[in-house]
Design an enzyme around this catalytic site. Structure first.
Site, PDB file in Angstrom:
ATOM      1  CB  ALA A   1     -41.503 -18.900 -16.662  1.00  0.00           C
TER       2      ALA A   1
ATOM      3  CE  LYS B   1     -32.519 -10.087 -25.164  1.00  0.00           C
ATOM      4  NZ  LYS B   1     -33.299 -10.387 -26.362  1.00  0.00           N
TER       5      LYS B   1
ATOM      6  CG  ASN C   1     -41.724  -8.760 -20.797  1.00  0.00           C
ATOM      7  OD1 ASN C   1     -40.855  -7.939 -21.104  1.00  0.00           O
ATOM      8  ND2 ASN C   1     -42.642  -9.174 -21.639  1.00  0.00           N
TER       9      ASN C   1
ATOM     10  CE1 TYR D   1     -38.918  -1.897 -16.691  1.00  0.00           C
ATOM     11  CE2 TYR D   1     -38.290  -4.133 -17.290  1.00  0.00           C
ATOM     12  CZ  TYR D   1     -37.961  -2.801 -17.117  1.00  0.00           C
ATOM     13  OH  TYR D   1     -36.679  -2.386 -17.355  1.00  0.00           O
TER      14      TYR D   1
ATOM     15  CD  GLN E   1     -47.356  -0.772 -14.537  1.00  0.00           C
ATOM     16  OE1 GLN E   1     -48.540  -0.465 -14.690  1.00  0.00           O
ATOM     17  NE2 GLN E   1     -46.378  -0.079 -15.101  1.00  0.00           N
TER      18      GLN E   1
ATOM     19  N   GLY F   1     -50.660  -7.311 -10.986  1.00  0.00           N
ATOM     20  CA  GLY F   1     -50.504  -8.373 -10.008  1.00  0.00           C
ATOM     21  C   GLY F   1     -50.738  -9.771 -10.549  1.00  0.00           C
TER      22      GLY F   1
ATOM     23  CD  GLU G   1     -55.205  -6.149 -13.074  1.00  0.00           C
ATOM     24  OE1 GLU G   1     -54.282  -5.481 -12.610  1.00  0.00           O
ATOM     25  OE2 GLU G   1     -55.021  -7.191 -13.724  1.00  0.00           O
TER      26      GLU G   1
ATOM     27  CG  ASP H   1     -33.793 -13.223 -28.565  1.00  0.00           C
ATOM     28  OD1 ASP H   1     -34.039 -12.541 -29.573  1.00  0.00           O
ATOM     29  OD2 ASP H   1     -33.195 -12.782 -27.566  1.00  0.00           O
TER      30      ASP H   1
ATOM     31  CG  HIS I   1     -49.351  -5.940 -22.222  1.00  0.00           C
ATOM     32  ND1 HIS I   1     -48.414  -5.285 -21.449  1.00  0.00           N
ATOM     33  CD2 HIS I   1     -50.086  -6.701 -21.365  1.00  0.00           C
ATOM     34  CE1 HIS I   1     -48.575  -5.634 -20.182  1.00  0.00           C
ATOM     35  NE2 HIS I   1     -49.571  -6.508 -20.101  1.00  0.00           N
TER      36      HIS I   1
ATOM     37  CD  GLU J   1     -45.203 -12.306 -22.844  1.00  0.00           C
ATOM     38  OE1 GLU J   1     -44.923 -11.830 -21.722  1.00  0.00           O
ATOM     39  OE2 GLU J   1     -45.465 -11.598 -23.825  1.00  0.00           O
TER      40      GLU J   1
ATOM     41  NE  ARG K   1     -51.475 -11.975 -20.349  1.00  0.00           N
ATOM     42  CZ  ARG K   1     -51.347 -10.967 -19.490  1.00  0.00           C
ATOM     43  NH1 ARG K   1     -51.869 -11.068 -18.271  1.00  0.00           N
ATOM     44  NH2 ARG K   1     -50.746  -9.857 -19.835  1.00  0.00           N
TER      45      ARG K   1
HETATM   46  P1  FAD Z   1     -39.698 -12.769 -18.665  1.00  0.00           P
HETATM   47  O1  FAD Z   1     -40.037 -12.314 -17.318  1.00  0.00           O
HETATM   48  O2  FAD Z   1     -39.829 -11.792 -19.761  1.00  0.00           O
HETATM   49  O3  FAD Z   1     -38.188 -13.307 -18.647  1.00  0.00           O
HETATM   50  C1  FAD Z   1     -37.514 -13.598 -19.848  1.00  0.00           C
HETATM   51  C2  FAD Z   1     -36.078 -13.972 -19.549  1.00  0.00           C
HETATM   52  O4  FAD Z   1     -35.517 -14.554 -20.717  1.00  0.00           O
HETATM   53  C3  FAD Z   1     -35.166 -12.814 -19.185  1.00  0.00           C
HETATM   54  O5  FAD Z   1     -34.311 -13.231 -18.167  1.00  0.00           O
HETATM   55  C4  FAD Z   1     -34.345 -12.588 -20.457  1.00  0.00           C
HETATM   56  O6  FAD Z   1     -33.043 -12.073 -20.213  1.00  0.00           O
HETATM   57  C5  FAD Z   1     -34.245 -14.010 -20.957  1.00  0.00           C
HETATM   58  N1  FAD Z   1     -33.958 -14.093 -22.391  1.00  0.00           N
HETATM   59  C6  FAD Z   1     -34.721 -13.736 -23.446  1.00  0.00           C
HETATM   60  N2  FAD Z   1     -34.095 -14.008 -24.604  1.00  0.00           N
HETATM   61  C7  FAD Z   1     -32.906 -14.552 -24.278  1.00  0.00           C
HETATM   62  C8  FAD Z   1     -31.793 -15.017 -25.019  1.00  0.00           C
HETATM   63  N3  FAD Z   1     -31.757 -14.993 -26.359  1.00  0.00           N
HETATM   64  N4  FAD Z   1     -30.731 -15.496 -24.350  1.00  0.00           N
HETATM   65  C9  FAD Z   1     -30.717 -15.524 -23.000  1.00  0.00           C
HETATM   66  N5  FAD Z   1     -31.738 -15.100 -22.247  1.00  0.00           N
HETATM   67  C10 FAD Z   1     -32.814 -14.615 -22.873  1.00  0.00           C
HETATM   68  N6  FAD Z   1     -48.765 -10.146 -16.217  1.00  0.00           N
HETATM   69  C11 FAD Z   1     -49.562 -10.370 -15.148  1.00  0.00           C
HETATM   70  O7  FAD Z   1     -50.039 -11.489 -14.959  1.00  0.00           O
HETATM   71  N7  FAD Z   1     -49.812  -9.368 -14.260  1.00  0.00           N
HETATM   72  C12 FAD Z   1     -49.314  -8.110 -14.399  1.00  0.00           C
HETATM   73  O8  FAD Z   1     -49.532  -7.248 -13.574  1.00  0.00           O
HETATM   74  C13 FAD Z   1     -48.511  -7.846 -15.547  1.00  0.00           C
HETATM   75  N8  FAD Z   1     -48.022  -6.594 -15.756  1.00  0.00           N
HETATM   76  C14 FAD Z   1     -47.168  -6.396 -16.807  1.00  0.00           C
HETATM   77  C15 FAD Z   1     -46.606  -5.125 -16.996  1.00  0.00           C
HETATM   78  C16 FAD Z   1     -45.691  -4.919 -18.005  1.00  0.00           C
HETATM   79  C17 FAD Z   1     -45.090  -3.548 -18.210  1.00  0.00           C
HETATM   80  C18 FAD Z   1     -45.330  -5.991 -18.870  1.00  0.00           C
HETATM   81  C19 FAD Z   1     -44.339  -5.787 -19.972  1.00  0.00           C
HETATM   82  C20 FAD Z   1     -45.905  -7.240 -18.711  1.00  0.00           C
HETATM   83  C21 FAD Z   1     -46.832  -7.445 -17.681  1.00  0.00           C
HETATM   84  N9  FAD Z   1     -47.426  -8.698 -17.498  1.00  0.00           N
HETATM   85  C22 FAD Z   1     -48.236  -8.911 -16.419  1.00  0.00           C
HETATM   86  C23 FAD Z   1     -47.016  -9.851 -18.308  1.00  0.00           C
HETATM   87  C24 FAD Z   1     -45.980 -10.652 -17.511  1.00  0.00           C
HETATM   88  O9  FAD Z   1     -45.162  -9.784 -16.791  1.00  0.00           O
HETATM   89  C25 FAD Z   1     -45.106 -11.517 -18.401  1.00  0.00           C
HETATM   90  O10 FAD Z   1     -45.875 -12.211 -19.326  1.00  0.00           O
HETATM   91  C26 FAD Z   1     -44.347 -12.524 -17.548  1.00  0.00           C
HETATM   92  O11 FAD Z   1     -43.662 -11.863 -16.537  1.00  0.00           O
HETATM   93  C27 FAD Z   1     -43.408 -13.331 -18.406  1.00  0.00           C
HETATM   94  O12 FAD Z   1     -42.541 -14.056 -17.575  1.00  0.00           O
HETATM   95  P2  FAD Z   1     -41.462 -15.019 -18.210  1.00  0.00           P
HETATM   96  O13 FAD Z   1     -40.717 -15.612 -17.089  1.00  0.00           O
HETATM   97  O14 FAD Z   1     -42.117 -15.910 -19.174  1.00  0.00           O
HETATM   98  O15 FAD Z   1     -40.524 -14.049 -19.079  1.00  0.00           O
HETATM   99  C1  SIN Z   2     -51.594  -4.253 -15.859  1.00  0.00           C
HETATM  100  O1  SIN Z   2     -51.189  -4.012 -14.734  1.00  0.00           O
HETATM  101  O2  SIN Z   2     -52.439  -3.591 -16.448  1.00  0.00           O
HETATM  102  C2  SIN Z   2     -51.020  -5.419 -16.572  1.00  0.00           C
HETATM  103  C3  SIN Z   2     -51.655  -6.619 -16.072  1.00  0.00           C
HETATM  104  C4  SIN Z   2     -51.466  -7.759 -17.015  1.00  0.00           C
HETATM  105  O3  SIN Z   2     -50.804  -7.647 -18.034  1.00  0.00           O
HETATM  106  O4  SIN Z   2     -52.048  -8.796 -16.724  1.00  0.00           O
END
Ligand code: FAD
Ligand code: SIN
Length: 539
Positions: A34, A53, A60, A63, A65, A67, A131, A226, A354, A378, A389
């Protein structure tokens, strides 16, 4: 509501003459999908700072997996994907948002491909996975089960090539700065400069989720919520925090880190069996292993109780081993670390926290209720996911809202004249000693309490007990002044845990991921609505 969470505005003391000041057009807190996508949507003539941070690769997103869910197959259609999303969301999805995101998916995918994303292919076409809860295969993936890493690589390569975007790694955002009811940037900290005030015309919160509030979680260490806690202290509205998604299949080996075992494995035909080898999912839902996540998770918890066993098993022994090895190379490696062969052994799994469906409330363009603050990914609650979700809709939402928040912030930043002015903000909390507190001990106790009392199955007494305990801890943790991230993270975790409990207590029904043993059915008459939390205003 408890006063300590209500009363604290900033976690640390600061004054304008004591700390360095930095100015930017757009500040982005978080460098996952995002945050980086938002940075790329800002006008290249404007300055952008993205803070993370940990290092730029840790999120997240990295990690992920299974898609990214997107309609690309001519035999699929937007209406199917909308219907599946809303069905999983248990009547709480905002259909306008769902439609906007799903319609934008193919265009975002095209952009990612143009930026060099290497997704898996079936001949010349994109390979599509299936899925739980999806009526058709529509999950685009990379290197089998390493989609997140490829997405980070793709957006990061663009960000690093953009001269207007700076990434500040290992920089912790402590609090959002507010003046006259508007967000004006953030107070951040890093080893090199200590506390710094970053003044921004517009700020985007993209700080991800809070799985690390629970003992069992798929999330990496950084996911401590946070952004949610910061937004709460700054007075932004938070929505639907009681809806925490528990993924059904997390590798369960005592003492090991809790690795996610992707749902795509069940999409390719993997079975869930109990300790006696019984394939139990059809006892609970006609969709079997591919029912939506909340249903599979509760079925696993029920079956574990029935069989008095701490886990169930994923069984892939009936699938072609070569296919399993090629399709899930990451899972094969993780299992091998524990002497398990994914193609020949039953893999012990059980649910873990999760994903947070709730978050900072945003409108359809990504604006929060606090002027000049946007949110995406997220940390935000757009209404896309409702009460539960749908698999692989998170990355889709993160990329779309990242783009919209970036565009919106960029548009609103342009005409403002007052950006290079520091405001006379300060906070003069009394400094209390930070020693003699075992942060890890409190953090582990909190995570265990949340798992026990605010996990998959909840009820009034357990929620009330957890609230009381957390309020007790907060009395001496929230009032302390810490000097490093471990302390601020604990303060944030306590705040998020307490907010989740507020939502869970208020929602006296069961819907989607929120299951109350004492109110086991959905109550549309009273609860077909969102629960909004705002500092000073209650639930
Ligand atoms: P994130 O990718 O978590 O990025 C957060 C960022 O904020 C990081 O850079 C972190 O350092 C920064 N941050 C946080 N707090 C602070 C702070 N206090 N100060 C400075 N920086 C900070 N979703 C799917 O749709 N498909 C999937 O296959 C899938 N697989 C997943 C597998 C795993 C193991 C996990 C954990 C999640 C999975 N999800 C999946 C969910 C999805 O990955 C996340 O919801 C999504 O990537 C969130 O993206 P984001 O950019 O919002 O946050
Ligand atoms: C997974 O690969 O099972 C995670 C997919 C998701 O969180 O949407």
């Amino acid at each position: 509501m408890s006063t300590v969470f209500e009363s604290i505005r900033y976690l640390v003391p600061f004054g304008p003459k004591e700390v360095p000041h930095f100015f930017t057009d757009v500040l982005i807190i978080g460098g996952g999908l995002a945050g980086f996508r938002a940075a790329l949507a800002v006008d290249p003539n404007m300055s952008v700072v993205v803070i993370t941070k940990a290092d730029r690769w840790e999120s997240n997103t990295a990690y992920a997996q299974g898609g990214l869910a997107v309609v690309v197959d001519p035999e699929d259609c937007v209406q199917n994907h909308i219907a599946d999303t809303c069905e999983a969301g248990s009547k709480l999805c905002d259909e306008k948002v769902v439609e906007k995101v799903i319609r934008a998916g193919p265009e975002e995918l095209k952009r990612l491909l143009a930026w060099g994303a290497q997704f898996d292919r079936d001949g010349s076409k994109l390979a599509l996975g299936l899925e739980g809860g999806h009526s058709r295969p529509r999950i685009v993936h990379a290197r089998g089960d390493a989609t997140g890493r490829e997405l980070v690589r793709t957006v990061l390569s663009q960000v690093e090539a953009a001269p207007n975007i700076a990434i500040w790694e290992h920089t912790f955002a402590i609090d959002l700065l507010t003046a006259d009811g508007e967000c004006r940037g953030a107070l951040v900290w890093n080893e090199e400069h200590g506390k710094t005030l970053i003044w921004a015309k517009q700020t985007i919160l993209a700080s991800g989720g809070a799985g690390q509030v629970y003992r069992e979680s798929t999330n990496p260490e950084i996911a401590t919520g946070d952004g949610l806690a910061m937004a709460w202290r700054a007075g932004a509205e938070l929505q639907d925090l009681e809806f925490v998604q528990f993924h059904p299949t997390v590798l369960y080996i005592a003492g090991s880190a809790r690795h996610l075992i992707t749902e795509a494995i069940r999409g390719e035909g993997g079975y869930l069996v109990d300790r006696d080898g019984h394939r139990f999912m059809f006892d609970y839902d006609p969709r079997g292993e591919l029912a939506p996540r909340d249903i599979v998770t509760r079925a696993i918890v029920a079956q574990m109780a029935k069989t008095r066993h701490p886990n169930v098993y994923l069984d892939l022994r009936h699938l072609d081993p070569d296919f399993v090895r090629t399709r899930f190379p990451g899972m094969v490696t993780i299992c091998a670390e524990f002497n398990l062969d994914l193609t020949r052994d039953q893999i012990p799994v059980r649910p873990g926290a999760h994903y947070f469906m709730g978050g900072v409330r945003i409108d359809i363009e990504g604006r929060t209720s606090l002027p000049r603050l946007w949110a995406a990914g997220e940390v935000a609650c757009s209404g896309m996911h409702g009460a539960n979700r749908l698999a692989s809709n998170s990355l889709l939402e993160a990329v779309c809202f990242g783009a919209w928040a970036g565009e919106g912030a960029s548009r609103c930043a342009q005409p403002l004249e007052d950006h290079y002015k520091a405001l006379p903000l300060s906070n003069s909390r009394t400094v209390t000693p930070e020693d003699k507190l075992d942060l890890l001990d409190i953090s582990n106790s909190l995570k265990a309490l949340m798992w026990r009392n605010v996990g998959v199955i909840r009820e009034e007494a357990g929620l009330a007990e957890a609230k009381k305990q957390i309020e007790y801890w907060a009395q001496y943790v929230l009032t302390r002044q810490f000097r490093t991230p471990a302390g601020w993270e604990l303060q944030n975790r306590l705040t998020v845990a307490w907010l989740v409990i507020q939502g869970a207590l208020a929602r006296r029904e069961s819907r989607g991921a929120h299951f109350r043993r004492d109110f086991p059915f959905a109550d549309d008459e009273h609860f077909l609505r969102h629960i909004i939390l705002k500092r000073g205003e209650g639930a």
